[in-house]
Write an enzyme that holds these catalytic residues in place. Structure first.
Site, PDB file in Angstrom:
ATOM      1  N   ASN A  37      22.731  39.774  47.596  1.00  0.00           N
ATOM      2  CA  ASN A  37      23.149  39.991  46.206  1.00  0.00           C
ATOM      3  C   ASN A  37      22.322  39.137  45.245  1.00  0.00           C
ATOM      4  O   ASN A  37      22.689  38.979  44.085  1.00  0.00           O
ATOM      5  CB  ASN A  37      24.624  39.627  46.046  1.00  0.00           C
ATOM      6  N   HIS A 123      37.644  45.566  45.331  1.00  0.00           N
ATOM      7  CA  HIS A 123      37.310  44.568  46.352  1.00  0.00           C
ATOM      8  C   HIS A 123      38.571  43.927  46.959  1.00  0.00           C
ATOM      9  O   HIS A 123      39.611  43.812  46.307  1.00  0.00           O
ATOM     10  CB  HIS A 123      36.457  43.490  45.676  1.00  0.00           C
ATOM     11  N   GLU A 166      36.640  46.958  39.171  1.00  0.00           N
ATOM     12  CA  GLU A 166      35.305  46.358  39.152  1.00  0.00           C
ATOM     13  C   GLU A 166      34.515  47.123  38.081  1.00  0.00           C
ATOM     14  O   GLU A 166      34.836  48.283  37.787  1.00  0.00           O
ATOM     15  CB  GLU A 166      34.619  46.550  40.515  1.00  0.00           C
ATOM     16  N   SER A 170      31.026  47.298  44.289  1.00  0.00           N
ATOM     17  CA  SER A 170      30.172  46.563  45.224  1.00  0.00           C
ATOM     18  C   SER A 170      29.714  47.408  46.403  1.00  0.00           C
ATOM     19  O   SER A 170      28.671  47.133  46.981  1.00  0.00           O
ATOM     20  CB  SER A 170      30.908  45.335  45.742  1.00  0.00           C
ATOM     21  N   ASP A 195      36.373  43.021  36.927  1.00  0.00           N
ATOM     22  CA  ASP A 195      35.594  42.181  37.838  1.00  0.00           C
ATOM     23  C   ASP A 195      34.123  42.568  37.674  1.00  0.00           C
ATOM     24  O   ASP A 195      33.706  43.656  38.071  1.00  0.00           O
ATOM     25  CB  ASP A 195      36.089  42.427  39.274  1.00  0.00           C
ATOM     26  N   HIS A 198      29.149  42.193  40.302  1.00  0.00           N
ATOM     27  CA  HIS A 198      27.789  42.686  40.572  1.00  0.00           C
ATOM     28  C   HIS A 198      27.049  43.086  39.300  1.00  0.00           C
ATOM     29  O   HIS A 198      25.925  43.577  39.375  1.00  0.00           O
ATOM     30  CB  HIS A 198      27.852  43.852  41.557  1.00  0.00           C
ATOM     31  N   LYS A 229      26.010  35.854  42.906  1.00  0.00           N
ATOM     32  CA  LYS A 229      25.248  37.092  43.155  1.00  0.00           C
ATOM     33  C   LYS A 229      24.019  37.060  42.236  1.00  0.00           C
ATOM     34  O   LYS A 229      23.124  36.266  42.484  1.00  0.00           O
ATOM     35  CB  LYS A 229      26.170  38.282  42.970  1.00  0.00           C
TER      36      LYS A 229
END
Ligand code: PLP
Length: 380
Positions: A37, A123, A166, A170, A195, A198, A229
């Protein structure tokens, strides 16, 4: 020696995992990175390394206590203020990991009788955080705006509602419809928690994340911004209103009852924020490479989802097939890992290919050819 009942039970569980192609082993990095990541290469950036190394020499390694006790340091307070400014939030609070941040946020703000809507692909740290809150979790189909609208509009009035997603998923590498969610949350009095694990560091003009990219900052209650990440270091900033971060300091057990991270990590994060500000080319080039690799994979006969993010799932379905493909790629010098249930839904074992800015075009071409060949062999 006789096996205890526990040992027998554990060994049986491991044998079952093995038979299902689900046994995990810990492997060190080897070969060209197409799985980490570290999308912007900041984990090895000279400035980030230098700041961290100097801080180790000046301040030592460990923080020696919880942030609420002797573990607090000016370096944390400084980088939290700076991150909040970067993110366009009033305040931020730094947790030792994204996992701890999600546990802390969700178990602090959600109470037992609240209603929680959560994307089915969220996640594990989000799922676990909701579990800790003891509220009922209603999963909705992945990124399904119509379903979310129906759920939010039909939820009983007068009950606190949360929508949790998210921003960049991910495992699937696709983006949540944040603008639509923000409108729906505003309409129905729902708190939206995003979230950005990423997305932070990469998306948006300033690289602050997909919330910036979609202009949805005003509609989001809190963001969780993982710093291990694209930011290349470790931990996570929870960003939002000051009353919320203050409440986390009072109540978030994963913040309170845990030794503060090593202070040099805060120094490294300062450098990481400098690089994100001063080297915007890193994210532009990264995104160009994502488009290039997706095109090359399609030319190699692979099915690649429509999103243009740095996370490219190559779904093989079967667990053994995914592991075999990853092993063959390793033999060719490419570090790609297989992801299997429960990390991804049953029947959707995959290679999770990630792009980082250090990859050059010829490597991407070689990789796409190798992957095309390997996938056609393991799937035949
Ligand atoms: C979406 C998402 N949230 C949270 C986390 C947890 O972050 P950390 O690795 O810092 O614990 C991850 C890590 O994989 C993630 O993918």
């Amino acid at each position: 020696m006789n096996q205890s009942g526990l040992e027998r039970r554990v060994r049986k569980a491991i044998r079952e995992l093995e038979a299902d192609g689900l046994r995990r082993t810990l492997q060190p990095p080897s070969g060209i990175d197409l799985s980490s990541n570290d999308y912007l290469g900041l984990a090895v950036h000279p400035l980030v390394k230098k700041n961290m190394a100097e801080a180790v020499l000046n301040e030592g390694c460990g923080s020696t206590g919880s942030r609420l006790l002797r573990g607090n340091r000016e370096a944390f307070v400084h980088v939290e203020r700076r991150f909040a400014k970067f993110k366009g939030a009033e305040s931020s609070l730094y947790f030792g990991s994204g996992y701890a941040a999600n546990l802390g946020v969700l178990s602090t703000f959600i109470e037992r009788h609240d209603i929680v809507f959560s994307d089915e692909q969220n996640h594990a740290s989000i799922i676990d955080g909701i579990r800790l809150s003891r509220a009922k979790r209603t999963k909705f189909p992945h990124c399904d705006v119509d379903r979310v609208a129906a759920l939010l509009r039909s939820a009983p009035a007068g009950v606190q509602k949360f929508l949790i997603t998210e921003s960049l998923f991910s495992m699937d590498g696709d983006f949540a419809p944040l603008a639509e969610y923000a409108d729906l949350c505003r309409e129905t009095g729902t708190e939206l928690i995003v979230d950005e694990a990423h997305a932070v560091g990469i998306y948006g003009k300033q690289g602050t994340g997909y919330v910036e990219h979609t202009g949805t900052g005003n509609g989001v209650f809190l963001t969780i911004n993982t710093a291990g990440k694209a930011m290349g270091v470790a931990g996570a900033f929870v960003a939002g209103p000051e009353w919320a971060t203050d409440f986390l300091i009072q109540r978030a057990r994963s913040f309170i009852f845990s030794t503060a991270p090593p202070p040099p990590v805060a120094a490294a994060l300062e450098a990481s924020l400098d690089v994100i500000r001063d080297e915007p080319d890193r994210r532009t080039q990264l995104l160009q490479k994502c488009i290039l690799l997706r095109g090359l994979l399609r030319e190699s006969g692979l099915e690649v989802p429509a999103s243009n993010s740095q996370i490219i799932p190559v779904i093989l379905g079967d667990n053994q097939r995914a592991t075999q493909a990853a092993d063959e790629l390793q033999r060719e010098g490419f570090d790609v890992r297989a992801l299997r249930p429960p990390t991804v839904p049953a029947g959707s074992a995959r290679l999770r290919v990630t792009v980082n800015v250090g990859l050059d075009e010829s490597t991407l071409r070689r990789f796409a050819l190798a992957l095309g060949k390997i996938c056609s062999t393991v799937c035949s």
